[in-house]
Motif scaffolding. Structure first.
Motif, PDB file in Angstrom:
ATOM      1  N   ARG A 189      33.747  49.035  39.798  1.00 48.50           N
ATOM      2  CA  ARG A 189      33.175  50.290  40.003  1.00 48.50           C
ATOM      3  C   ARG A 189      32.220  50.740  41.100  1.00 48.50           C
ATOM      4  NH1 ARG A 189      30.998  49.725  33.936  1.00 48.50           N
ATOM      5  NH2 ARG A 189      33.063  49.913  32.767  1.00 48.50           N
ATOM      6  N   GLN A 190      31.539  49.713  41.615  1.00 48.31           N
ATOM      7  CA  GLN A 190      30.966  49.834  42.963  1.00 48.31           C
ATOM      8  C   GLN A 190      31.500  49.280  44.147  1.00 48.31           C
ATOM      9  OE1 GLN A 190      26.541  48.787  42.164  1.00 48.31           O
ATOM     10  NE2 GLN A 190      27.028  49.012  40.138  1.00 48.31           N
ATOM     11  N   PHE A 191      32.316  48.495  44.025  1.00 48.75           N
ATOM     12  CA  PHE A 191      32.951  47.689  45.217  1.00 48.75           C
ATOM     13  C   PHE A 191      34.465  47.527  45.155  1.00 48.75           C
ATOM     14  CE2 PHE A 191      28.704  45.996  43.976  1.00 48.75           C
ATOM     15  CZ  PHE A 191      27.974  45.809  45.325  1.00 48.75           C
ATOM     16  N   THR A 192      35.022  47.476  46.204  1.00 53.55           N
ATOM     17  CA  THR A 192      36.256  47.012  46.284  1.00 53.55           C
ATOM     18  C   THR A 192      36.616  45.481  46.051  1.00 53.55           C
ATOM     19  OG1 THR A 192      36.310  46.866  48.775  1.00 53.55           O
ATOM     20  CG2 THR A 192      37.237  49.120  47.687  1.00 53.55           C
ATOM     21  N   VAL A 193      37.439  45.171  45.198  1.00 52.56           N
ATOM     22  CA  VAL A 193      37.324  43.615  44.899  1.00 52.56           C
ATOM     23  C   VAL A 193      38.733  43.183  44.923  1.00 52.56           C
ATOM     24  CG1 VAL A 193      36.943  41.962  42.984  1.00 52.56           C
ATOM     25  CG2 VAL A 193      35.547  44.135  43.378  1.00 52.56           C
ATOM     26  N   SER A 194      39.002  41.929  45.517  1.00 50.27           N
ATOM     27  CA  SER A 194      40.201  41.231  45.648  1.00 50.27           C
ATOM     28  C   SER A 194      40.087  39.932  45.514  1.00 50.27           C
ATOM     29  CB  SER A 194      40.783  41.394  47.145  1.00 50.27           C
ATOM     30  OG  SER A 194      39.999  41.302  48.019  1.00 50.27           O
ATOM     31  N   LYS A 195      41.247  39.240  45.005  1.00 49.97           N
ATOM     32  CA  LYS A 195      41.222  37.715  44.672  1.00 49.97           C
ATOM     33  C   LYS A 195      41.720  37.187  45.863  1.00 49.97           C
ATOM     34  CE  LYS A 195      44.007  36.237  41.766  1.00 49.97           C
ATOM     35  NZ  LYS A 195      44.817  35.995  40.491  1.00 49.97           N
ATOM     36  N   VAL A 196      40.845  36.247  46.357  1.00 47.00           N
ATOM     37  CA  VAL A 196      41.258  35.890  47.743  1.00 47.00           C
ATOM     38  C   VAL A 196      41.694  34.118  47.722  1.00 47.00           C
ATOM     39  CG1 VAL A 196      40.102  37.593  48.912  1.00 47.00           C
ATOM     40  CG2 VAL A 196      38.898  35.435  48.435  1.00 47.00           C
ATOM     41  N   HIS A 197      41.296  33.622  46.878  1.00 43.38           N
ATOM     42  CA  HIS A 197      41.530  32.191  46.612  1.00 43.38           C
ATOM     43  C   HIS A 197      41.585  31.867  45.198  1.00 43.38           C
ATOM     44  CE1 HIS A 197      41.599  28.089  48.040  1.00 43.38           C
ATOM     45  NE2 HIS A 197      40.751  27.651  47.234  1.00 43.38           N
ATOM     46  N   TYR A 198      42.373  30.696  44.670  1.00 44.26           N
ATOM     47  CA  TYR A 198      42.587  30.176  43.560  1.00 44.26           C
ATOM     48  C   TYR A 198      42.599  28.502  43.727  1.00 44.26           C
ATOM     49  CZ  TYR A 198      43.805  28.589  38.931  1.00 44.26           C
ATOM     50  OH  TYR A 198      44.139  27.926  37.590  1.00 44.26           O
ATOM     51  N   ASP A 199      41.776  27.605  43.161  1.00 44.01           N
ATOM     52  CA  ASP A 199      42.038  26.402  43.300  1.00 44.01           C
ATOM     53  C   ASP A 199      42.534  25.938  41.789  1.00 44.01           C
ATOM     54  OD1 ASP A 199      41.275  23.614  42.580  1.00 44.01           O
ATOM     55  OD2 ASP A 199      40.189  23.775  44.338  1.00 44.01           O
ATOM     56  N   PRO A 200      43.854  25.504  41.612  1.00 45.14           N
ATOM     57  CA  PRO A 200      44.171  25.442  40.383  1.00 45.14           C
ATOM     58  C   PRO A 200      43.877  24.158  39.513  1.00 45.14           C
ATOM     59  CG  PRO A 200      45.987  24.819  42.132  1.00 45.14           C
ATOM     60  CD  PRO A 200      44.825  25.450  42.695  1.00 45.14           C
ATOM     61  N   GLU A 201      43.313  23.131  40.444  1.00 43.26           N
ATOM     62  CA  GLU A 201      42.855  21.861  39.961  1.00 43.26           C
ATOM     63  C   GLU A 201      41.623  22.133  39.212  1.00 43.26           C
ATOM     64  OE1 GLU A 201      41.325  17.465  41.645  1.00 43.26           O
ATOM     65  OE2 GLU A 201      42.493  18.885  42.945  1.00 43.26           O
ATOM     66  N   LYS A 202      40.715  22.933  39.892  1.00 43.45           N
ATOM     67  CA  LYS A 202      39.605  23.235  39.106  1.00 43.45           C
ATOM     68  C   LYS A 202      39.361  24.297  38.323  1.00 43.45           C
ATOM     69  CE  LYS A 202      36.953  20.494  42.708  1.00 43.45           C
ATOM     70  NZ  LYS A 202      36.777  19.297  41.780  1.00 43.45           N
ATOM     71  N   ASP A 203      40.525  25.197  38.303  1.00 38.76           N
ATOM     72  CA  ASP A 203      40.526  26.441  37.805  1.00 38.76           C
ATOM     73  C   ASP A 203      39.443  27.460  38.282  1.00 38.76           C
ATOM     74  OD1 ASP A 203      41.576  28.352  36.152  1.00 38.76           O
ATOM     75  OD2 ASP A 203      40.617  27.694  34.332  1.00 38.76           O
ATOM     76  N   VAL A 204      39.261  27.665  39.365  1.00 38.03           N
ATOM     77  CA  VAL A 204      38.131  28.413  39.983  1.00 38.03           C
ATOM     78  C   VAL A 204      38.657  29.463  41.007  1.00 38.03           C
ATOM     79  CG1 VAL A 204      36.080  28.205  41.705  1.00 38.03           C
ATOM     80  CG2 VAL A 204      36.293  26.622  39.951  1.00 38.03           C
ATOM     81  N   TYR A 205      38.345  30.580  40.701  1.00 40.73           N
ATOM     82  CA  TYR A 205      38.498  31.782  41.453  1.00 40.73           C
ATOM     83  C   TYR A 205      37.536  32.255  42.472  1.00 40.73           C
ATOM     84  CZ  TYR A 205      42.392  32.992  38.016  1.00 40.73           C
ATOM     85  OH  TYR A 205      43.361  32.634  37.204  1.00 40.73           O
ATOM     86  N   TYR A 207      36.361  35.655  44.454  1.00 43.94           N
ATOM     87  CA  TYR A 207      36.753  37.189  44.712  1.00 43.94           C
ATOM     88  C   TYR A 207      35.866  37.543  45.777  1.00 43.94           C
ATOM     89  CZ  TYR A 207      38.592  36.745  39.780  1.00 43.94           C
ATOM     90  OH  TYR A 207      39.514  36.635  38.928  1.00 43.94           O
ATOM     91  N   LYS A 208      36.394  38.464  46.617  1.00 43.45           N
ATOM     92  CA  LYS A 208      35.798  39.200  47.875  1.00 43.45           C
ATOM     93  C   LYS A 208      35.493  40.734  47.328  1.00 43.45           C
ATOM     94  CE  LYS A 208      36.823  40.467  52.518  1.00 43.45           C
ATOM     95  NZ  LYS A 208      37.572  40.451  53.728  1.00 43.45           N
ATOM     96  N   ALA A 209      34.333  41.006  47.601  1.00 42.78           N
ATOM     97  CA  ALA A 209      34.008  42.454  47.276  1.00 42.78           C
ATOM     98  C   ALA A 209      33.260  43.120  48.299  1.00 42.78           C
ATOM     99  CB  ALA A 209      33.130  42.579  46.225  1.00 42.78           C
ATOM    100  N   GLN A 210      33.348  44.268  48.584  1.00 45.61           N
ATOM    101  CA  GLN A 210      32.628  45.123  49.705  1.00 45.61           C
ATOM    102  C   GLN A 210      32.314  46.272  49.006  1.00 45.61           C
ATOM    103  OE1 GLN A 210      35.632  44.275  52.740  1.00 45.61           O
ATOM    104  NE2 GLN A 210      33.733  44.132  54.066  1.00 45.61           N
ATOM    105  N   LYS A 211      31.357  47.203  49.436  1.00 44.21           N
ATOM    106  CA  LYS A 211      30.766  48.322  48.815  1.00 44.21           C
ATOM    107  C   LYS A 211      32.023  49.363  49.102  1.00 44.21           C
ATOM    108  CE  LYS A 211      25.839  48.667  48.694  1.00 44.21           C
ATOM    109  NZ  LYS A 211      24.489  49.053  49.307  1.00 44.21           N
ATOM    110  N   ARG A 212      32.073  50.230  48.117  1.00 47.68           N
ATOM    111  CA  ARG A 212      33.098  51.105  48.280  1.00 47.68           C
ATOM    112  C   ARG A 212      32.441  52.487  49.272  1.00 47.68           C
ATOM    113  NH1 ARG A 212      37.200  51.510  45.031  1.00 47.68           N
ATOM    114  NH2 ARG A 212      37.365  50.260  43.109  1.00 47.68           N
TER     115      ARG A 212
END
Length: 218
Positions: A189-205, A207-212
């Motif tokens: 709602r406040q930021f543009t958000v994108s998923k930039v990386h996923y580590d399948p072994e550790k199941d960790v995402y 996310y990159k966010a910047q102010k709208r």
């Protein structure tokens, strides 16, 4: 006593949290992080999200050298330490009760010539923001800070205060529960958000966010 409750099956890997030292290799340095689960709980162990975010910084996907960075809810300080070794000016933050422990890890793992570029500072989300200039940081880092629903509003307020329209936020997390996804919805709602990386072994995402960008209707 733990700083906050953490819902994780006691049967899954808790033994590693009782090890007094966790050793890593980042930025051509061996980093030895002291852990103290019995005294400080979740704030004093290295979670997978911190390791994945440190790896992501080392990959060079974002410009770290020379930037002004802050780590939120740093706990052991691994991510902030890695950012400093990669050339950033870093403010590493957590609640007051964790600061002495955090400082000990920072001082033990940074060479003398890098230590002046790093500040360990108290930050309780949504509370002492007046001690930070609005939009002060180029890069805001958080590893496993999305897990306690009662803190979501304060965390969003803190992110909004610390970053400018040019700042980059990187949040590393494991999506465990519906509430974790709910936070991402709140963030969008406040930021543009994108998923930039996923580590399948550790199941960790990550996310990159910047102010709208706020545009006024013409």
């Amino acid at each position: 006593m733990a700083l906050v409750p953490y819902e994780e099956s006691a049967a899954i890997g808790l033994q590693k949290f009782y090890k007094p030292l966790a050793t890593f290799s980042f930025a051509n340095h061996t980093i030895q992080i002291r852990q103290d689960w019995r005294q400080l709980g979740v704030a004093a162990v290295v979670w997978d999200a911190a390791v994945v975010l440190s790896m992501y910084l080392e990959m060079g996907a974002v410009e770290v050298r020379g930037c002004s960075a802050v780590e939120l809810g740093a706990g052991t300080g691994l991510v902030g330490i890695v950012a400093a070794l990669l050339g950033a000016h870093v403010t590493i933050t957590d609640r007051k009760v964790a600061l002495e422990f955090l400082k000990s890890n920072v001082e033990a793992n940074l060479p003398p010539h890098i230590q002046p570029k790093v500040v360990v500072k108290e930050l309780t989300w949504g509370q002492n923001l007046e001690s930070f200039s609005p939009g002060e940081f180029d890069l805001i880092l958080g590893a496993d800070v999305i897990y306690l629903e009662d803190t979501f509003t304060e965390l969003l307020q803190t992110l909004g205060h610390l970053c400018s329209s040019n700042s980059v936020i990187l949040l590393a997390c494991r999506i465990r529960y519906e509430r974790d996804s709910n936070f991402l919805t709140m963030l969008e709602r406040q930021f543009t958000v994108s998923k930039v990386h996923y580590d399948p072994e550790k199941d960790v995402y990550i996310y990159k966010a910047q102010k709208r960008i706020q545009r006024e209707d013409l």
